[in-house]
Design an enzyme around this catalytic site. Structure first.
Site, PDB file in Angstrom:
ATOM      1  CG  HIS A  58      -0.417  -0.379   2.807  1.00 25.96           C
ATOM      2  ND1 HIS A  58       0.296  -1.204   3.178  1.00 25.96           N
ATOM      3  CD2 HIS A  58      -0.259   0.635   3.428  1.00 25.96           C
ATOM      4  CE1 HIS A  58       0.712  -1.068   4.027  1.00 25.96           C
ATOM      5  NE2 HIS A  58       0.580   0.692   4.760  1.00 25.96           N
TER       6      HIS A  58
ATOM      7  CG  HIS B 227       1.501   5.349   3.888  1.00 22.15           C
ATOM      8  ND1 HIS B 227       0.246   5.338   4.619  1.00 22.15           N
ATOM      9  CD2 HIS B 227       1.740   4.418   4.101  1.00 22.15           C
ATOM     10  CE1 HIS B 227      -0.173   4.164   5.990  1.00 22.15           C
ATOM     11  NE2 HIS B 227       1.200   3.784   5.225  1.00 22.15           N
TER      12      HIS B 227
END
Length: 151
Positions: free
Chosen positions: A115, A117
């Site tokens: 992922h 950010h």
């Protein structure tokens, strides 16, 4: 100048666990303040943000992190990361956007699903500690809609 060859993927010592929280969110088993979703990725607000609008981009393809990700996944998700960053900056009025991505626990990774950010940065405001305080759910719902409307 020759192009670098595609690196071999890292062989992780721990296999990808599909029951991690992001895997569960991707399967619809856990709620999220979704900003965007397509066949490649899900974009949502971070429940424990470092700043107002802290957003996560989760590729749907299973991998622990950058080290074992399929290069095709990375190629497909980075335009989404860029598009969301532009919309996030406009929606929040941030002065800048910080892009962060962690690989393995010693580097700060706490959820072992790849992922990215996107953290809005506001001039004169320090970033908060990640994971230290949950954002207001009603504010998050409104902000997710505002970001989505700019995509």
């Amino acid at each position: 100048m020759p192009r670098p060859s595609t690196p071999a993927r890292y062989t992780v010592s721990t296999a990808y666990d599909p029951d991690n929280i992001f895997g569960r969110i991707l399967r619809g088993e856990m709620p999220a303040h979704k900003v965007y979703e397509d066949d490649t990725a899900l974009v949502m607000l971070d429940v424990f943000p470092q700043s107002r609008g802290h957003t996560l981009v989760l590729p749907k393809a299973a991998s622990r992190n950058l080290l074992d990700a399929d290069p095709a996944t990375l190629s497909a998700v980075m335009p989404i990361v860029q598009r969301v960053a532009v919309a996030l900056k406009a929606a929040t009025g941030a002065d800048g956007i910080r892009l962060v991505q962690f690989n393995e626990a010693p580097a700060g990774q706490s959820v072992f699903h790849l992922h990215f950010h996107l953290i809005p940065v506001y001039e004169g405001e320090a970033l908060g500690d990640h994971g230290k305080g949950a954002a207001d759910a009603a504010e998050m719902a409104g902000l997710a809609q505002e970001i989505a409307s700019r995509l």
